[in-house]
Design an enzyme around this catalytic site. Sequence first.
Site, PDB file in Angstrom:
ATOM      1  N   ALA A 102       0.829  -1.196   0.000  1.00 18.08           N
ATOM      2  CA  ALA A 102       0.000   0.000   0.000  1.00 18.08           C
ATOM      3  C   ALA A 102       0.868   1.252   0.000  1.00 18.08           C
ATOM      4  CB  ALA A 102      -0.907  -0.005   1.232  1.00 18.08           C
ATOM      5  N   GLY A 117      -1.052  -5.790  -0.605  1.00 20.18           N
ATOM      6  CA  GLY A 117      -2.023  -5.533  -1.657  1.00 20.18           C
ATOM      7  C   GLY A 117      -1.497  -5.885  -3.029  1.00 20.18           C
ATOM      8  N   GLU A 130      -2.209  -9.520  -3.349  1.00 22.65           N
ATOM      9  CA  GLU A 130      -3.662  -9.666  -3.497  1.00 22.65           C
ATOM     10  C   GLU A 130      -4.087  -9.335  -4.928  1.00 22.65           C
ATOM     11  OE1 GLU A 130      -5.983  -8.913   0.534  1.00 22.65           O
ATOM     12  OE2 GLU A 130      -4.724  -7.187   0.045  1.00 22.65           O
ATOM     13  N   GLU A 135       0.961  -7.891   6.179  1.00 21.91           N
ATOM     14  CA  GLU A 135       0.067  -6.966   6.891  1.00 21.91           C
ATOM     15  C   GLU A 135       0.073  -7.163   8.406  1.00 21.91           C
ATOM     16  OE1 GLU A 135      -1.808  -7.226   2.738  1.00 21.91           O
ATOM     17  OE2 GLU A 135      -0.703  -8.537   4.109  1.00 21.91           O
TER      18      GLU A 135
END
Length: 692
Positions: A62, A101, A104, A124
């Site tokens: 992120a 992310g 992901e 995370e």
Amino acid sequence: MPVVTSSLSGAVRTVLIDNPPVNATSVDVRRGLCAAFEEAAADPRTRAVVLACAGATFVAGADIREFGKPPQDPHLSEVIALVEACGKPVVAAIQGTALGGGLELALGCHYRVAGEGARMGLPESTLGVVPGAGGIPRLARLVGVPKALELATSGKPVTACAAREMGLVDAVTTDDPRAAAQRYAEDLLQRGAGPRRTRDLPLAPPPAGYFDDIRARLAVSHRGQEAPLVCVDIAEQSLLRDFDGSVAYGRERFRERVASPQAAALRHAFFAERAATRPAGLPEPDAPVRRAGVVGGGTMGTGIAMCFLNAGIPVTLVEQNEQALAACLRNIGKTYESDVAKGRLDDAARQRRLDGLRGTMAFEDLRDCDLVIEAVFEDMAVKRQVFASIEAHARPDAIIASNTSYLNLDALAEGMLHPENVVGMHFFSPAHIMKLLENVRGARSSPQALARIQALGKRLGKVAVMVGVSEGFVGNRMLSRRARECYFLLEEGALPEQVDRVLHDFGFPMGQFQLNDLAGLDVAWRARQGRLDRLSERERACGILDELVARRKRLGQKSGAGFYRYDAQRKRTVDPEVSALIEQDALRRGFLRRTIGDEEILERCLYVMINEGARILEEGVATRPEEIDAIWMNGYGFPRYRGGPMYYADRIGLPRILARIHAYAEQVGAQYWTPAPLLAELARKGAGFYSS
């Protein structure tokens, strides 16, 4: 310039993210991806899509600039759903790192091609949050629940080859990943293969009892941390809900975690380390350290030598006689052999490191070193003699560093021909494992010498924090105040096992007396003897440590007994003999022992450190509270999920801490509990160390 662009080559459209330095999933990236995939879906010429990134890395997480701020649409889970829903096969081209992310996003693609040097992970939980864009439900479908949770709870990335073996990626290439993904997409079209959506893959349940077992393991391995257990909840719910329901549940838990105190503390820890390792005002280093010298082959010296060897820097190690030299070379060899046996190192790497090691008894052999570190006894006269010998034989421009834990660096530099080359490099034992390095700036240390050791710390893989000259610098200075209160608490009514339990329950890996036993009570005793003339009358008279070492020969774990008794496996048990000794010593010295509550123990251990931290800031030994927090989290086991002592102080509130300091001044003595002026001033203003 747009951060997301697309271009067509034949029937394959490449959607390219270019958001340096790490292609983070900023709001502009998310919006750009939505537009690009909508364009790809609508374009009849586009039959397949490659999702790639410019630069050296895939999406590495992120955007840290958005941490702690209100979210902006679209959320990453919506972007990934759009990618996954594409009616044309989508291939992710992964190079560098795909983290958080970024992974992901790759999981939302239909196929994944990775460069052989790529690494993938879900870190995370190390920031107190959880994957919030379907990472766990998708990963579990690809690699199974146990492996998915291993990645999510450890936060550790896996290599491309390991990812291929577990089914996370479809192909690993030695070629450019973008070109390899283009060929992979063309092959899919030639074979008539369409989208293969991760969400549609079956999810196999783990063995019975798995979730109970992993929660029990995490309660030990990640003691006190909340996010890893929430990852388990998400995986379990992925089996109980449909895919969209499990993603929504993960998103809900993500929002909960983002707002949690632990996430705030861990975000602080992340930024504090970045700030602490970047001291202001230093120039760019003019040259790297190409060869290092280490004088002293004891535990610290051998560990420091291995730090350099592990980083590919050749080492000249000086010892005073053949027997000592042979012993330290043998110890280094055994350590590397053990690493090979445990799979941490291959035999070729072990040999490369050993080939970089040169043992000698002659200071003359240090003449080609760019930096020489002394790691001899904590004795001012001995260290001065070693410094003189180093300077007499090393190059005039060589940096000369001391690994002293307590001694005055400026006093060590007195009489040196080039005091501007003298610095401190305080490693922590075991030096080749511990992350912290306190780099010490002397009064006459040159900016260039400081810049070079700071760059060297990064090269060694350390959290290198620049501090000023002070007895114990930052970490040991604060630790000595805590140790004093721990010994005073024994006099007043506590026992070692209670003090240690309170500190352990707070989140430290071990308490004060366990720490003493681990390091060796003789080590603590020698440090005490070296400081006797600077101790108060009560501190000098507190003779529990003297009694254990000098009269009873209890040296800690290595002798089978210290504050505790230890069996052959070094399992600790409470020793009634020590309890009796403490009670007898208190009686002899006129203390009326009382029942001491856990809250008092915790306050006295922590608040005395915080107060000393405020003095350290006042004196400029540390220039920012981030430096103190980074030192304590990386060198002394302060729990990261509490953010470090100065951050923790702000969370408690300085007015409360000030009030308790005044109370302990009445109880223990103002000599030990006078509030630091900075702390008192901030408390009166209702401010904190991080807020004015």
